[in-house]
Each structure stands twice: as structure tokens, then as C-alpha cells.
Design a protein around this motif. Structure first.
Motif, PDB file in Angstrom:
ATOM      1  N   VAL A 146       0.933  -1.166   0.117  1.00  0.00           N
ATOM      2  CA  VAL A 146      -0.037   0.077   0.110  1.00  0.00           C
ATOM      3  C   VAL A 146       0.844   1.319   0.032  1.00  0.00           C
ATOM      4  O   VAL A 146       1.842   1.141   0.848  1.00  0.00           O
ATOM      5  CB  VAL A 146      -1.025   0.023   1.182  1.00  0.00           C
ATOM      6  N   LEU A 147       0.603   2.320  -0.858  1.00  0.00           N
ATOM      7  CA  LEU A 147       1.121   3.506  -0.858  1.00  0.00           C
ATOM      8  C   LEU A 147       0.319   4.516  -0.338  1.00  0.00           C
ATOM      9  O   LEU A 147      -1.011   4.400  -0.548  1.00  0.00           O
ATOM     10  CB  LEU A 147       1.541   3.813  -2.134  1.00  0.00           C
ATOM     11  N   HIS A 148       0.779   5.269   0.459  1.00  0.00           N
ATOM     12  CA  HIS A 148      -0.336   6.408   1.285  1.00  0.00           C
ATOM     13  C   HIS A 148       0.069   7.729   0.863  1.00  0.00           C
ATOM     14  O   HIS A 148       1.091   8.199  -0.073  1.00  0.00           O
ATOM     15  CB  HIS A 148       0.111   6.625   2.681  1.00  0.00           C
ATOM     16  N   GLU A 149      -1.083   8.657   0.771  1.00  0.00           N
ATOM     17  CA  GLU A 149      -0.917  10.082   0.281  1.00  0.00           C
ATOM     18  C   GLU A 149       0.200  10.798   0.598  1.00  0.00           C
ATOM     19  O   GLU A 149       0.651  11.623   0.195  1.00  0.00           O
ATOM     20  CB  GLU A 149      -2.127  10.767   0.301  1.00  0.00           C
ATOM     21  N   GLN A 150       0.732  10.846   1.995  1.00  0.00           N
ATOM     22  CA  GLN A 150       1.664  11.345   2.796  1.00  0.00           C
ATOM     23  C   GLN A 150       2.928  10.445   2.971  1.00  0.00           C
ATOM     24  O   GLN A 150       2.607   9.322   3.168  1.00  0.00           O
ATOM     25  CB  GLN A 150       1.154  12.267   3.755  1.00  0.00           C
ATOM     26  N   GLY A 151       3.552  11.113   3.461  1.00  0.00           N
ATOM     27  CA  GLY A 151       5.004  10.264   4.356  1.00  0.00           C
ATOM     28  C   GLY A 151       4.535   9.718   5.560  1.00  0.00           C
ATOM     29  O   GLY A 151       3.834  10.386   6.332  1.00  0.00           O
ATOM     30  N   ASP A 152       5.264   8.814   6.009  1.00  0.00           N
ATOM     31  CA  ASP A 152       4.985   7.974   7.415  1.00  0.00           C
ATOM     32  C   ASP A 152       5.919   8.864   8.192  1.00  0.00           C
ATOM     33  O   ASP A 152       7.195   9.174   7.903  1.00  0.00           O
ATOM     34  CB  ASP A 152       5.518   6.696   7.316  1.00  0.00           C
ATOM     35  N   ASP A 153       5.390   9.282   9.482  1.00  0.00           N
ATOM     36  CA  ASP A 153       6.247   9.990  10.323  1.00  0.00           C
ATOM     37  C   ASP A 153       7.031   9.015  11.245  1.00  0.00           C
ATOM     38  O   ASP A 153       7.960   9.678  12.195  1.00  0.00           O
ATOM     39  CB  ASP A 153       5.157  10.808  11.386  1.00  0.00           C
TER      40      ASP A 153
END
Length: 173
Positions: A146-153
Motif C-alpha cells: 500500500v502507498l499512502h498520500e503522505q509520508g510516514d512520520d
């Protein structure tokens, strides 16, 4: 030092991050693949997974993605139902750790470093995940990329505050 993630983006840089060991030795399944689609059903890339002695090498060839930083995870259910891909469940986490590469109580086995997509929307990367094995990713309900809209913190539990899911692909043999 504990096990490592390695990322090579366009052959230019290798980044190494320490992670805990959750790897099983490679077995009969030596390769697998995930075809990623966006919420409209358009193919936006493929990820080839190869069993290696130290885990799984993910070779991602991505296109048509929005420019910017995006979380790149393995999720715990092998389903990718559009438009929100929530059918893929949470991150792959067989050890029931907390989320985050920077979290002392983490990470999930499916947590991987962010990807950085250039303006043209195309990216080729290789990521070595030493916390997973192909047999582990292909058993039970299966798993998905899965790719997300924003970066992982890298710290917020359970998912890194990475925003909506923008692409998903079931991992299959």
C-alpha cells in the motif's frame, strides 16, 4: 547492530536503518508480485518480491504517482478494494509491535521507509525488508503493498499519520 532496511533509489543512494529481527529463512516460494492500482483502477506500478537469505527484496517500478513523499507499507490482508483500500487492513504486524521505525516499541514488520516520487511520477526503487519472509507474506489472508498520500512520520501508532491510501496491490505468487 540489529537487522537492516536498505533502499536504493535510482542507483544513487543507499539508506540503512536499524530494525529488529523477525525473519524466517527463505523457503519454496522464491518470488512474488504485486500489481498496484490507484482508486480508479489504473495500474500505477509493480513490486516484485524476491526471497533472499536476509529477508525479502522488494523491487518497485512505479509510474503515474503524485509527486512527493509517500508511505510505503506491507499491509496484513491480501485485498485491495477501491476506492479507499481499507480492505487491506492494518500494517503487517505478526509480532504485534507498535508502529514506527523511530518508535522504541516498534516497528511493525510491514513498516518500511518512505518513498520520494519526482515530478514526472516515475520511480524505481529496491527495498530490503529483513523483518519478513515470502512464506509469511503469502500465508493466511495474504498481504498487500500500500502507498499512502503522505509520508510516514515513523512514530505515530498505528499507521504513521500517512493519510489516505492512494495505491494498493495484493502480493501473489
Amino acid at each position: 547492530m540489529k537487522n537492516l532496511f536498505r533502499i536504493a533509489a535510482l542507483g544513487a543512494v543507499t539508506v540503512t536503518l536499524a530494525t529488529p529481527a523477525l525473519v524466517s529463512p527463505a523457503s519454496a516460494a522464491e518470488t512474488a508480485k504485486a500489481v498496484l492500482q490507484n482508486p480508479d483502477g489504473k495500474e500505477v506500478g509493480t513490486v516484485t518480491l524476491t526471497a533472499v537469505p536476509s529477508g525479502v527484496l522488494l523491487d518497485a517500478d512505479l509510474t503515474g504517482l503524485p509527486e512527493g513523499t509517500h508511505a510505503f507499507h506491507i499491509h496484513g490482508t491480501g485485498k485491495c478494494e477501491a476506492p479507499d483500500f481499507k480492505s487491506a487492513g492494518g500494517h503487517f504486524n505478526p509480532e504485534e509491535d507498535q508502529h514506527g521505525l523511530k518508535n522504541p516499541a516498534g516497528p511493525h514488520a510491514g513498516d518500511m521507509p518512505n518513498i520520494h516520487v519526482p515530478e514526472n511520477g516515475k520511480l524505481h526503487i529496491e527495498v530490503l525488508n529483513q523483518m519478513v519472509s515470502l512464506p509469511g507474506l503469502l500465508t493466511g489472508e495474504g498481504t498487500a503493498i500500500v502507498l499512502h498520500e503522505q509520508g510516514d512520520d515513523y512514530v505515530s501508532d498505528p499507521a504513521g499519520d500517512a493519510g489516505p491510501r492512494i495505491a494498493c496491490g495484493v502480493i501473489t505468487e
